[in-house]
Structure formats: C-alpha cells, structure tokens
Write a protein that holds these residues in place. Structure first.
Motif, PDB file in Angstrom:
ATOM      1  N   PRO A   1      -3.928   0.130  -3.600  1.00 37.21           N
ATOM      2  CA  PRO A   1      -3.945   0.112  -2.129  1.00 37.21           C
ATOM      3  C   PRO A   1      -5.346  -0.084  -1.562  1.00 37.21           C
ATOM      4  O   PRO A   1      -5.556  -0.931  -0.682  1.00 37.21           O
ATOM      5  CB  PRO A   1      -3.363   1.487  -1.755  1.00 37.21           C
ATOM      6  CG  PRO A   1      -2.442   1.804  -2.886  1.00 37.21           C
ATOM      7  CD  PRO A   1      -3.162   1.297  -4.112  1.00 37.21           C
TER       8      PRO A   1
ATOM      9  N   VAL B   1       0.832  -1.207   0.000  1.00 34.11           N
ATOM     10  CA  VAL B   1       0.000   0.000   0.000  1.00 34.11           C
ATOM     11  C   VAL B   1       0.868   1.260   0.000  1.00 34.11           C
ATOM     12  O   VAL B   1       0.584   2.227  -0.716  1.00 34.11           O
ATOM     13  CB  VAL B   1      -0.949  -0.031   1.221  1.00 34.11           C
ATOM     14  CG1 VAL B   1      -1.561   1.331   1.485  1.00 34.11           C
ATOM     15  CG2 VAL B   1      -2.041  -1.087   1.007  1.00 34.11           C
ATOM     16  N   ASP B   2       1.924   1.241   0.803  1.00 30.44           N
ATOM     17  CA  ASP B   2       2.791   2.431   0.932  1.00 30.44           C
ATOM     18  C   ASP B   2       3.928   2.439  -0.092  1.00 30.44           C
ATOM     19  O   ASP B   2       4.727   3.379  -0.088  1.00 30.44           O
ATOM     20  CB  ASP B   2       3.422   2.479   2.334  1.00 30.44           C
ATOM     21  CG  ASP B   2       2.385   2.702   3.418  1.00 30.44           C
ATOM     22  OD1 ASP B   2       1.271   3.147   3.083  1.00 30.44           O
ATOM     23  OD2 ASP B   2       2.690   2.437   4.598  1.00 30.44           O
TER      24      ASP B   2
ATOM     25  N   LEU C   1      -5.676   5.520   4.601  1.00 35.49           N
ATOM     26  CA  LEU C   1      -5.469   5.730   3.164  1.00 35.49           C
ATOM     27  C   LEU C   1      -6.271   6.931   2.667  1.00 35.49           C
ATOM     28  O   LEU C   1      -5.775   7.740   1.871  1.00 35.49           O
ATOM     29  CB  LEU C   1      -5.911   4.458   2.417  1.00 35.49           C
ATOM     30  CG  LEU C   1      -5.667   4.397   0.920  1.00 35.49           C
ATOM     31  CD1 LEU C   1      -4.174   4.305   0.635  1.00 35.49           C
ATOM     32  CD2 LEU C   1      -6.379   3.178   0.318  1.00 35.49           C
TER      33      LEU C   1
END
Lengths: 337, 337
Positions: B119, A100-101, A163
């Motif tokens: 994500p 995700v990052d 997010l």
C-alpha cells in the motif's frame, strides 16, 4: 453576483435529481470523452477501467465541474474534456484505494483488484492518471494543470497520511480532518474551481467555487464515515462495519473514544487494534457511538461544512444551477437520515 | 550540425564515466531539486521515496536530459527541474513495478514494498508521479507536458501489455519489442527530446534526440534481459534467473524457443508456465540459450539498436557531449560481456 440566503434543512427530502437534470446533456458529452479516452490497444485496459467507470458511480466530481460551469453561464465546451480528466483522476484513485485497502466490494460490485488482481489495478490506475494529464494538456491551460496536479499530489499525501494513521486510536479530529480534506475534499474543490478558470472569471469566484467544493467534500466524507455505522450493503454498496473491522479511525470513533470512560476507551483501543471485530463487537460499537451521541455530532459537523459550502456560493446569482448546487449539499447530508 | 562517423566496437572498455563527468555539476543541482521536492509533511513519503532515490541508481534518464542539453549547448537552467520530473516518473514506475512483480531486491537492496508494504509503495508512487507533473507545470512548457504525459501513458500501457503476456510462451519478438519500447524506451526518448524543447531547437533535432534515447532504451533493456542469463546478484542488484523463475518471456527465451526442437519447446513451455523453476532447470535454460545462440543474438539485436542510437545523433557537432553519448551506448551494450 447578487446575494441570496439559503439555509440547510428544508422540509422536503432533498435529491440529487436537479443537479443530474441540470448537467445531463453535458454529462453525455463527458461520458463520450471518457469512453473514447479509456481505449487502448491493450484490451485489459478498457476492460478493467470500464468495469469501474460503467459501474454505477454518480460521477459526482465531473458533475460538479459541469454544474459550476452552468452557475457561471459558461457557454464553451472546454469543461467537457476537463470533467473527463477529473473523473479519470478519481477512477485511478479508486483503483489504487481498493488495492491499498484490499477491498472486495465497491458500489455493490466486486472490485477490479478481486477480478483482475492487484497488479492490473495498479497499472491501469497509472494509465488513467497519465491519460487525465494528456486530456489537460490538450486543453492547454497551465492554470488548470496546476490546480489538478496539485490536487493529485495532495490526494496521494492524504492517502499516505491515512495509511500511517490506520489502527491508531490516538488519531485526533484535526488530523482526521486533514486526511479527508486531502483525500476527498481536494478533488471536489479542484473540480469546481477549474470551471471558473475556463469561464475566465476573477480569482474571487475561483475561490468561492473552491470553497463550495471543499466544504461539500468534507461534508460528503463525514456522512460516508457516519454511514458505516448505520448503513447496510444495499444503500451504500459497501457493508456497514467495514471501516470498523479494518480499524479505520473515523470521526464517529474519535468522538465516542474522547467521550468514553476508561472501560470505553479500552474497548475502542482493542477494536481499532483489531482485537474486537466480531458482529457482537460491531453491535457494541454502534451502541457506544449512539450512547455518546458521536453519530449525531459527526452529522452536526457535516451540516456545519455543508452550510459553509452553501454560503460559499451565496454571492452568485440565483437560478436553476445555484438551486441544484444547494440541494446537492442537502442531499449529501440527508443520505445519513 | 556537422556529420561525423561513429562505429560501435572500439577496442578499449567503454565506460559511463565521460557522461557522468559531463553532467556532474548539473546533476548536483538536479539532486537538490529531487531532495527538496520529495519532501512532505507526511514523514513516510520522504522516508520511502528516499530509500529508492538514494539507493544507488545511475540516474540514467535525468542524465540523458542533461547530456542532451549539453550536446545542444543549452545554457539555461530549465532542464534541471525537468530532469528531476523525469526521475520522479521513473521512481514512481519502479515503486509500482516492484509491487506488480512482488520483487524483494532491487540494486542489491530490499525493495520498498518489502520494507513498508505494497500500500505505501503504491501511494508514494502516486505522490511522486503527481509531484513530477507539478514540476513540469512550474516549468510551464505545454510541449514538455505533452511529451511526458504521453510517455507516462505509454509506459503504463506497456506495463499492462507485459502483465498480460506473462507466462505466455507464444509471445513473439514483435510484441516483446512493443513492450520494451513502451515500458523502457519511451521515457529514454522523452528524457532526451525535452532537452531540444527547452533549447528551442527545430523539430528535426527533437526527433534525432528522441531516436537516440529510444534506440538506447531498447538496447539497454535487451542487455538487461540478456544479463538475467549471465549475471549474478553482485553485478546487477538482482539475481540471475529472476526473470526465468517469474516466467517472464524475454528475447533470449523467444529466440531459444523458436530455434528449439519439439522437446526443447516443451521445456520452454513448462519453464514459462512455472513447472521448471529449480536451480537445475535454470542451468538447463542457460545451456539451451547458449546452444541455440539465443544470447549472442539477443546481444546482436542490442548492438543493432545501439548503432541506430549512435547514428541518430550523427548530424550533431562533435565534442565532449557527443563523445560521452556515444560511449554511453557502448557502455550499455558492453555490460553483457
């Protein structure tokens, strides 16, 4: 339970060593379960999972399960399997977080997504997550399953919440606390609570251990977020300034922004939205955080939650386990000094 | 159970309608649970999950749970919640699959990863997966939890197995069957088996329903893989040739490659390794598959597994449920004609 008084801020340098020593024997057994249960006929699975699992993590969450069981004088073995399940949930979360990052470094090593790619990290994370539920089912406690499935859903919600908050300077302290309460503190709380379940202790003791873990988790994350503005890659395994450059709004920024004049607020908005990401910009951010006492007060907040963690286990009988759990809180906070 | 004989290949065009009608009332209740339990305080979660869940899927897996329960004359309501859990596992898998494959189209609509990014798809998948376990824990059957946590781990293993096999022309039929047995058939099998658990039927009936679902799942996936060489975007929601262009080695390619001369093998190696991905190359692939009868024989394999599915439920008493389950198998196979 007999009450004792613990106050944070003893003079000596606190250490995680007492908790490591307290749980060393049990942790060996947990590690055996972890190694045995990350195996698969598909070689990529143990290879990728092992990179992260053997990669020098502190095993903080399973260690909390083991320490909590010692606090309760639990003499069985069920917590070994459940501590492994907790670590698998955490490992799955880390694998997905790094995707995700788009992280490239964790604990000072290249991340799995960089070495094996995002698809493999997503799928091996899913495998470990499924495997953690298999371990819980083998244990057979629906109560433990409820606690950990709920914690997992809360973690995922917290990650999505984070997010949708990225690069938003209007994120306020309460929403930030909601996010870290979900993405970090929920699993700390669950890891401690399940020890009371296997030890068949009353609901009040479950709640006390939950509160210890939850408050420690919040303190732990606050200090992590503060360290991004003081640390370097050597001490943390990630580079100082990572959160800043990714536009992650953490408490140091929230406080610095809230206390800034119009020009300072413009700086923070620009920074968070990605228009200020040079080394000079990061140096300016550190200076602004220092000048507004935002770092000091982030750490003051961390001490507040740390003190709550210590007080939550106040009612339990004193001894090596309790001392180690108190010192673990002191250690979590002292990392920033 | 009373034996009846069903043979595949009736003259009329088989349809999924009888199974849809059989399960319509129950499916309304399942859909209510799905909609209620994908909610969250974080708006992105129901928004993203809803895109896929409301996106016109056939709800094949929960429908199999409901149809199996009808076959067993189960009169309770536990299967509604569990069917929702099965659909959540499937939805989580689809969200992660589309990230893994970088897909941009599913069921004729843009994928969640294209609209909201990778994500968000990873994290909402994690949320749905956790939520599915919460639903199972609410039901409270450790046996169901064991079946579905095991299926989830097997699915993830199958996905990793497939990932490590991508663009490899040396993938053989057995490993291909292992992959689709894990990534597709395991959840079909579990969806059917849990109906026998909630209906408290003997192990032999559990095994029969497991075998029905597993063989149907293999047949279903074989036909899907064949359709990539005959279908177009209108009928399948994905473009014909997608697997080909991604270098996915499925049974049509395995058979065509095994039956080819040296020149043909070179073509398939080039194609799978990404050096043949034009429209003309795809047309040549279709011709080579036709000339080697690889498509016909992929479908013959599908009929074999379909017949095994039908025979697996042979011992159950005849009636609307059994007829619908047999016709669902015929429908799965007839899609390719």
């Amino acid at each position: 339970m007999s009450a004792t008084l613990h106050r944070l801020g003893a003079s000596r340098t606190p250490s995680l060593d007492p908790m490591l020593a307290l749980t060393a024997h049990d942790m060996n057994l947990v590690n055996q379960t972890i190694l045995a249960r990350m195996q698969s006929d598909i070689p990529l699975i143990p290879e990728l999972a092992g990179h992260l699992i053997a990669g020098g993590g502190k095993r903080m969450r399973p260690m909390l399960t083991l320490a909590s069981a010692r606090l309760l004088d639990y003499s069985g073995t069920r917590h070994h399997r459940l501590a492994a399940a907790v670590e698998f949930i955490h490992t799955a979360t880390l694998l997905h977080d790094d995707v995700v990052d788009s992280s490239d470094l964790r604990r000072g090593r290249r991340t799995a997504n960089i070495i094996w790619g995002n698809p493999a990290s997503v799928l091996v994370g899913d495998f470990l997550f499924s495997r953690s539920f298999e371990l819980m089912v083998e244990d057979g406690s629906l109560k433990v399953l409820k606690i950990l499935s709920n914690a997992s859903a809360v973690i995922a919600e917290g990650e999505v919440n984070q997010l949708t908050a990225v690069r938003r300077i209007d994120l306020d302290e309460q929403r930030y606390l909601d996010i870290i309460g979900a993405k970090t503190a929920a699993l700390f709380a669950a890891a401690c609570r399940i020890a009371a379940v296997v030890a068949e202790r009353p609901e009040a003791e479950e709640a006390s251990l939950d509160a210890y873990g939850r408050n420690l988790g919040v303190a732990f994350q606050l200090v992590d977020d503060a360290l991004d503005y003081v640390s370097d890659a050597g001490t943390m395994g990630k580079d100082a300034g990572d959160d800043f450059r990714e536009g992650k709004v953490t408490l140091p920024i929230i406080l610095a922004h809230a206390r800034a004049d119009a020009e300072g607020r413009r700086f923070w908005k620009d920074a968070v939205e990605g228009r200020r990401d040079s080394d000079a910009d990061f140096a300016e951010a550190v200076a602004r955080i220092r000048d507004t006492r935002a770092l000091d007060d982030t750490l003051a907040r961390a001490r507040h939650y740390g003190q709550r963690a210590v007080d939550a286990i106040g009612p339990f009988a004193g001894g090596a386990a309790k001392d180690a759990m108190v010192e673990a809180v002191e250690f979590a906070i002292a990392r920033a000094y």
